[in-house]
Design an enzyme around this catalytic site. Structure first.
Site: not given
Length: 511
Positions: A178-179, A250-251, A284, A468
């Site tokens: 993915r981007s 997702r890993p 996300d 963040e």
């Protein structure tokens, strides 16, 4: 296409699944970022030999095995800023801490993809370069006078496009499917502002190649169908959506994705595809992608044509058209300008909610808009595709729905997800401020900037660091999401540095 090391689930086979399923580390990202001290075949042979000899390893034995054969990458956790620094000194001092140097990615079995130049990482658990984060980090680098780093970062992204056909979510093997929001054109524009228009033609091949990635399949797509990142409506209008080429957990968040899907009646592959697509969005996770506005189990990212993504692709189309015009290729310039014009019309119509004065995401299957109010509504102003009337009404709507004491909230919906109220994020403040300034809404832009700056500075005085994301409703620390708010932090530093330069009248000592 460039041949690279397989992602961790393939590279480490049953060792990967044993580590992640056992919850061996608090953060699923820890193992996939570790560096092996031997070749995978050697480590797997040793591991399989132990299992054959002892049976399944205990958690303690498995942890000891990992510690014996893997090391963690240096993430700069030991940095302690000098006491009594000004915020500017703090940010400028952090750039070197967040820099990863050429040669740090030499292990052929690391999940980190090597880059030709130095780069900045966000900080905390994010010890790699992220796509859209980097643009907002570059804003601060430019103000800090680190123009060579700005140039090298742009060239890193051009390298990724030329090597892999797109910019991955981050420079990790497990992000290649993915981007992220396509801000490469904004990086090129930043360079052109300081170096001249020849920059557009220099990066034209990379700009075109990135566009082809997002539009792959559009030439043969039937109406009312989608292919990867492209959607074609019944009238032939082309829009884009977020997507991921994989439909597995997702890993880097393996255990979390397994738990999410465990009690859902929907096909698990469908859930995981939509979760991954939300990873491509950068949001996300958010109520923007949830059918019921609250629960991750209802995620439907691939059914949404997001207003921000389509605005960014409009800018990419317009920039490619400009580059071809500078080059003297009028037929290609007209082609891409036509694409940009068509998308501008779609944004002004399909994404515009006249009843509220908001730009909203579009549900392409249902031919209607979502009900979520989000900071993405400012993107048509940011890329200057809104009409003057739409921009004026959007400014009022932003002030009504999203403006809070500490800046703009990501959405007006309270959830447990991090890209929702009460959290605010640096990139959304910048997009809104710049978009509003484009249309003369300078008072609201100043209000947003001053509230965000004050939020950052207040927290800095309390904790001695920047993080963040921020709670923009009250003084609590930002929460929500799969991990705690991370320190560092690349795009917070960049946007704060740029906003303080843009609004020097905002006091650095408080409200």
């Amino acid at each position: 296409m460039h041949k690279t090391t397989p992602p961790p689930p393939i590279l480490w086979e049953d060792l990967f699944y044993d580590v992640q399923n056992r919850h061996l580390f608090d953060d699923s990202k820890t193992f996939v970022d570790m560096i092996p001290t031997s070749a995978p075949d050697t480590i797997l042979s040793l591991y399989h030999g132990l299992k054959l000899e002892q049976g399944p390893l205990t958690d303690h034995a498995l942890k000891l095995f990992i510690e014996a054969h893997f090391i963690e990458q240096d993430a700069g956790h030991d940095y302690t800023p000098a006491p009594n620094q000004s915020i500017t000194e703090h940010i400028d001092g952090l750039w070197s801490v967040l820099t990863r140097h050429l040669g740090t990615d030499m292990n052929p079995f690391s999940s980190r993809l090597p880059l030709p130049y130095d780069y900045i990482v966000p900080g905390g658990r994010f010890n790699e370069m992220y796509y859209w984060d980097t643009y907002f980090t570059m804003l601060g680098l430019q103000i800090s006078g680190l123009t060579d780093m700005v140039k090298e970062m742009t060239d890193n992204f051009s390298f990724l496009i030329d090597t892999y056909g797109h910019v991955p979510n981050g420079n990790r093997t497990y992000y290649l499917s993915r981007s992220q929001p396509p801000f490469f054109s904004a990086m090129v524009a930043m360079r052109a502002l300081h170096e001249g228009d020849e920059i557009y033609t220099r990066y034209l091949p990379s700009l075109v190649r990135e566009y082809e990635y997002w539009m792959e399949g559009s030439d043969t797509l039937p109406p009312e169908h989608a292919h990867r990142r492209v959607v074609k409506l019944s009238d032939g209008t082309l829009l884009n959506r977020y997507w991921d080429d994989e439909d597995t957990p997702r890993p880097e968040s393996f255990r979390e994705d397994i738990i999410t899907a465990r009690h859902i009646s929907r096909p698990h592959e469908e859930v995981w595809r939509n979760i991954r697509a939300a990873g491509e969005s950068g949001w996300d996770f958010s109520s923007r992608w949830l059918a019921d506005g609250q629960h991750l189990s209802t995620i439907r990212t691939i059914d949404v044509a997001p207003v921000d993504l389509n605005c960014l692709l409009h800018r990419l189309e317009a920039m490619i058209a400009k580059a071809f015009e500078i080059k003297g290729d009028e037929p290609m310039a007209r082609h891409y300008q036509h694409c940009a014009d068509q998308r501008r019309h779609a944004i002004r119509t399909l994404f515009w909610d006249d009843s509220t004065g908001l730009f909203r995401d579009y549900l392409w299957r249902e031919r209607t808009q979502t009900m979520t109010v989000s900071g993405a509504t400012a993107f048509p102003l940011y890329v200057q595709v809104a009409t003057d009337t739409q921009a004026e009404r959007t400014a009022h709507a932003i002030a009504h729905y999203l403006l809070k004491p500490g800046g703009l909230s990501a959405t007006d919906t309270d959830t447990i997800e991090q890209w929702d109220k009460p959290n605010g994020w640096a990139p959304l403040q910048w997009v809104a401020v710049m978009g509003l300034r484009h249309y003369g809404e300078r008072d609201l832009a100043h209000t947003i900037a001053s509230r965000w700056i004050t939020t950052n500075l207040d927290r800095y005085r309390e904790e001695g660091k920047l993080i963040e994301k921020y709670n923009v409703i009250d003084d609590k620390r930002a929460e929500g999401g799969e991990y705690p708010a991370q320190d560092g932090f690349g795009w917070t530093n960049g946007v704060l540095r740029a906003l303080m330069a843009l609004y020097p009248d905002v006091s650095p000592t408080g409200r």
